[in-house]
Scaffold this active site. Structure first.
Site, PDB file in Angstrom:
ATOM      1  CG  HIS A   1      43.890   3.798  27.448  1.00 45.13           C
ATOM      2  ND1 HIS A   1      44.085   4.405  28.056  1.00 45.13           N
ATOM      3  CD2 HIS A   1      43.236   2.460  28.681  1.00 45.13           C
ATOM      4  CE1 HIS A   1      43.027   4.879  29.547  1.00 45.13           C
ATOM      5  NE2 HIS A   1      42.307   3.096  29.887  1.00 45.13           N
TER       6      HIS A   1
ATOM      7  CD  GLU B   1      38.942   1.154  28.234  1.00 47.28           C
ATOM      8  OE1 GLU B   1      38.944   0.477  29.419  1.00 47.28           O
ATOM      9  OE2 GLU B   1      39.857   1.825  27.853  1.00 47.28           O
TER      10      GLU B   1
END
Length: 267
Positions: free
Chosen positions: A110, A181
């Site tokens: 992430h 993302e």
């Protein structure tokens, strides 16, 4: 005649990050469980990624939920794992131990991990290999840092390099999920423009299918301020689902998004 079933099972998941206490997580999972069962009946797979303190209890609950469609199960993920299975690694989490607890997914790479803890593509690759070795599906977060909506090829090239690095040491048929993302969209009031998401994910889909041979083993889900109404505007051939955050803290929103995905993917 058009296909009535997509080649890859659509999927939607949520990461709770460090927002929920264990008690709030338990309450959330209680409300989430019937939604997960209903999602399975619609052909949509689901997952929740709680904090580590709640992962075992959440797995116990969701792994016993009735899922009418075996190809669309539900499950629990972990927010990270280490690349070794055991040893003197204080504070790290073994993928083998996660698997023993019934954890089915693990979020890797992430943007917050890359920025705060300086995780590299090489780190993500080692963790991905460790997860796959222990039969855990890696949810590999990828995305460009800088916003430049007029240069889609640059975004595709940047993210494709992240993907190539992450999957370099795992079998072609190993199941993976790519959470696209754009870093610049994370935490914003609205997601990236849908035309941009569609174009980038279409480019990534081509890389996965033609170059990496992962047409069936890799799914792409969009994250980055994803919420209700978004999937209705996305290309279901390029995007297989959503990876949501704060907009899913209300399980009613999660339920809405499940139905939107089912309606679009099975239209």
């Amino acid at each position: 005649m058009a296909e009535t079933t997509p080649p890859r099972t659509p999927i939607i998941g949520i990461s709770l990050k460090m927002y929920f206490s264990p008690s709030r997580t338990a309450s959330y999972i209680s409300s989430f469980a019937p939604i997960a069962s209903a999602a399975s009946a619609l052909g949509v797979s689901t997952f929740v990624i709680p904090d580590f303190l709640s992962a075992a209890s959440c797995a116990h609950t969701l792994n016993s939920v009735s899922t009418p469609n075996p190809s669309a199960p539900t499950g629990v993920g972990a927010q990270d794992c280490f690349w070794e299975e055991e040893g003197a690694f204080t504070g790290e989490i073994s993928p083998r131990h996660l698997a023993e607890l019934g954890i089915r997914f693990v979020e890797l790479g992430h943007a917050e991990r890359r920025r705060i803890f300086s995780e590299s593509d090489a780190d993500v690759a080692r963790k991905t290999a460790a997860a796959v070795k222990n039969s855990i599906i890696p949810v590999i977060c990828v995305g460009e840092v800088d916003r430049d909506e007029d240069n889609i090829p640059s975004a595709v090239a940047f993210v494709a390099d992240q993907i190539r690095a992450a999957v370099a040491d795992i079998p072609t048929d190993a199941q993976i999920i790519l959470a696209y993302e754009p870093v610049w969209a994370i935490g914003q009031p609205v997601p990236a423009p849908t035309s941009y998401i569609n174009a980038v994910c279409s480019g990534l889909r081509s890389v996965l299918d033609a170059e990496l041979g992962r047409k069936e083993s890799a799914r792409i889900i969009y994250g980055g301020s994803a919420g209700p109404g978004l999937f209705a505007e996305l290309d279901p051939e390029a995007v297989d689902g959503l990876f949501i955050g704060r907009f899913g803290h209300d399980v009613k929103n999660f339920e809405i998004m499940v139905k939107e995905i089912a309606a679009k993917k099975y239209a």
